[in-house]
Write a protein that holds these residues in place. Structure first.
Motif, short mmCIF file in Angstrom:
data_model
loop_
_atom_site.label_atom_id
_atom_site.label_comp_id
_atom_site.label_asym_id
_atom_site.label_seq_id
_atom_site.Cartn_x
_atom_site.Cartn_y
_atom_site.Cartn_z
N LYS A 60 40.37 37.17 28.70
CA LYS A 60 40.38 38.19 29.75
C LYS A 60 41.58 37.90 30.63
N ASN A 61 42.48 38.87 30.73
CA ASN A 61 43.72 38.64 31.47
C ASN A 61 44.21 39.97 32.04
N PHE A 62 43.65 40.37 33.20
CA PHE A 62 44.02 41.67 33.77
C PHE A 62 43.71 41.67 35.26
N ILE A 63 44.20 42.71 35.92
CA ILE A 63 43.94 42.90 37.35
C ILE A 63 43.45 44.32 37.59
N PHE A 64 42.75 44.52 38.70
CA PHE A 64 42.60 45.84 39.31
C PHE A 64 43.37 45.79 40.62
N ASP A 65 43.96 46.88 41.00
CA ASP A 65 44.82 46.89 42.19
C ASP A 65 43.99 46.67 43.45
N GLY A 66 44.28 45.58 44.17
CA GLY A 66 43.60 45.28 45.42
C GLY A 66 44.47 45.45 46.63
N ASP A 67 45.69 45.97 46.43
CA ASP A 67 46.59 46.20 47.56
C ASP A 67 46.14 47.42 48.37
N GLU A 68 46.97 47.77 49.36
CA GLU A 68 46.66 48.88 50.26
C GLU A 68 45.31 48.67 50.97
N HIS A 69 45.02 47.40 51.31
CA HIS A 69 43.82 47.06 52.09
C HIS A 69 42.54 47.54 51.42
N LEU A 70 42.40 47.24 50.13
CA LEU A 70 41.23 47.68 49.38
C LEU A 70 39.92 47.34 50.08
#
Length: 478
Positions: free
Chosen positions: A277-287
């Motif tokens: 498992k090697n992935f991200i979900f976008d946590g930027d923009e003050h998620l």
């Protein structure tokens, strides 16, 4: 049995402690509840004192209970008993309920359902069990492929669990089935409600789809070009919640109890030799904050909020302190990556969700966070860069809960420095951070410094391995 959200990614002012048992979502005066997803699979060596520590920390930050994510581990019953003992010992009204991890439990024969019924009934009458109209509240992670030896999945759950003679009338069932919400109507007699596990992240936002989802946006030049505004459409959105809520209404005789998720981050980095498992979900923009704000704006549709998670260290979405087991290898991106800054913000938003009113801010709070290295760093890492890492931005993110107007100066110790006006309430700010930079934030008011936060952090230009976890820090005024 620790990485609950992998399967999901692949398959598509009154505290509750003093409130009456939860009623259905439509009833007038329903108390709202905030719980945190606790991975029991990482607690093999926990004592009652360890559970006491976690419960006290959670409750001090506005969390009313734990969803005990349990699987087919030999210590499941022992650690569930320890958790209930701790809650009973505190006598503070903290609630517990099962979230059965159906990616772990066998569920293709009737014996699998018998195990779930036995666990449910063993703890259903305990005083700290979360109940709805006198019934034990029970959830799942997955289960949409479980037939329990019956002709189809709805029949399996209905005849072997929710309407089985041992449990009928005793369970309020709010599963997280990873299915098309349009098929919810086939689960009459099964779904008293729905938990939208994946709703906390922008899981449909991927680099491969970026040209269609973000037309004209250059992911290598987001800052100052309007790309950040385009990204904000996806961050913390309530769109999938509306889909789930609408389709839940089509389930005959359902109480329509809807549970939304909030999540602060997501990064996992296991190679093919381990969990692959090697992935991200976008946590930027003050998620973290934006998702809370959107759930609060729609609180009339939501009965419960489940924080995903308290302690899933392997996927970097924990808000609790690091103790207990770590998934093998995850120490590489978890050690030193404190998430107490996310926890520090929780009480404010949890209270607002539960009461409908933003609580008074008694002390100024500054939270800052960033990844530990530039997005495009190229370490000699055999696992390789995680899928979709290009969605991230090289920024430090700051949140101020301010008692009154003021100014916040952010700097990376180099060319990137900016002073922002701060107003009383919630402020979401950010600043680019250069390789080798630091995080430093100073909140001032009427010429006086009220918070000065400069954590031991360097935006490392030459990391030994990829790490897209978040480092958080926080400080309050005196």
């Amino acid at each position: 049995m620790f990485c609950s959200s992998l399967l999901a990614a692949v398959l598509l002012a009154t505290s509750f402690v003093s409130a009456a048992p939860l009623k259905t979502r439509q009833a007038a005066g329903v108390p709202k509840v905030v719980v945190a997803h606790h991975i029991v699979g990482l607690t093999a060596a926990f004592t009652v004192d360890d559970w006491l520590s976690d419960i006290k920390a959670a409750q001090a930050n506005g969390i009313d209970g734990f969803a005990l994510n349990v699987g087919n581990d030999p210590f499941t019953t022992t650690q569930t008993e320890n958790a209930f003992q701790a809650a009973e010992q505190l006598n503070s009204g903290f609630k517990l309920f099962f979230s059965f991890d159906m990616s772990s439990f066998p569920c293709q024969s009737a014996d699998g359902a018998a195990t779930l019924r036995s666990l449910t009934l063993q703890f259903a009458s305990r005083p700290n069990q979360l109940t709805v109209d006198g019934k034990a509240f029970v959830s799942t992670f997955a289960g949409e492929a479980c037939s329990f030896g019956q002709s189809d999945v709805p029949t399996g759950w209905r005849t072997q669990y929710t309407q089985h003679p041992e449990t009928t009338g005793k369970v309020h069932f709010v599963p997280s089935f990873f299915i098309d919400p349009a098929t919810f109507n086939t689960f009459s007699g099964v779904m008293d409600g729905d938990f939208n596990f994946n709703s906390g992240w922008p899981i449909d936002l991927h680099v491969a789809q970026a040209p269609a989802l973000l037309p004209g946006v250059d992911l290598n030049n987001v800052v100052g070009t309007g790309g950040d505004v385009a990204l904000q459409k996806f961050i913390g959105s309530f769109d999938t919640d509306n889909q789930h809520i609408t389709n839940l209404a089509s389930v005959a005789n359902s109480a329509q109890t809807y549970m939304a998720a909030v999540a602060p981050w997501f990064f996992t980095h296991f190679g093919a030799d381990t969990f692959n498992k090697n992935f991200i979900f976008d946590g930027d923009e003050h998620l973290w904050v934006t998702r809370w704000e959107n759930v609060i704006a729609n609180r009339d549709k939501v009965s419960l909020v489940e924080i995903v998670t308290w302690n899933d260290f392997g996927e970097s979405h924990y808000i609790g302190p690091q103790h207990g087991q770590l998934p093998v290898g995850s120490d590489a991106w978890v050690d030193g990556m404190d998430h107490s800054g996310f926890l520090a913000l929780t009480n404010y938003f949890a209270t607002q969700f539960k009461t409908g009113t933003a609580p008074a801010i008694e002390k100024d709070l500054l939270v800052m966070y960033a990844r530990p290295h530039p997005r495009d760093a190229k370490p000699a890492d055999p696992v390789g860069a995680p899928t979709d890492f290009q969605l991230f931005q090289d920024k430090m993110w700051a949140v101020v809960l301010a008692t009154a107007d003021g100014q916040l100066t952010l700097t990376d110790g180099g060319a990137n420095t900016q002073t922002f006006p701060v107003t009383a309430g919630v402020n979401k700010l950010s600043l680019p951070i250069a390789a080798g930079g630091i995080m430093h934030g100073t909140l001032t008011r009427a010429g006086a410094t009220v918070v000065d936060l400069k954590p031991d952090f360097t935006f490392n230009p030459n990391p030994a391995a990829f790490n897209y976890n978040a480092f958080t820090a926080s400080a309050t005024s005196a």
